[in-house]
Design a protein around this motif. Structure first.
Motif: not given
Ligand SMILES: [Zn+2]
Length: 93
Positions: A35, A77, A80-81
């Motif tokens: 990430s 984000c 990562t999501w």
């Protein structure tokens, strides 16, 4: 680091060949490294697109103090999501 949680009543994520709870999954180092790398590449491109002209003029407006970190935080984000949703087990238990 091996997750000791029961997955009967919580989602499980399979990362590195082991089932992990959400708390362990978001602290899984290879996921964070990937990430961060995504954020570095995508964030830098976005900063260049959005703020490149201003930065090349040698000025640094105060609002860039929050805009630039946010520009890196968004792809971090999203990456990562995406990793979490794709590693989530279909069934619990
Ligand atoms: Zn855990």
């Amino acid at each position: 680091m091996r997750c000791k949680q029961s997955f009967a009543d919580r989602p499980a994520y399979t990362l590195g060949g082991h089932r992990r709870c959400l708390s362990c999954a978001v602290r899984y180092r290879p996921l964070l490294r990937r990430s961060a790398l995504t954020a570095l590449v995508v964030g830098t491109v976005l900063v260049a697109i959005n703020q490149g002209t201003v930065l090349l003029q040698g000025v640094f407006p105060a609002d860039l103090l929050w805009k630039i970190p946010l520009t890196y935080a968004v792809p971090f984000c999203v990456a990562t999501w995406g990793a979490l949703t794709s590693s989530r087990d279909e069934k619990n238990g």
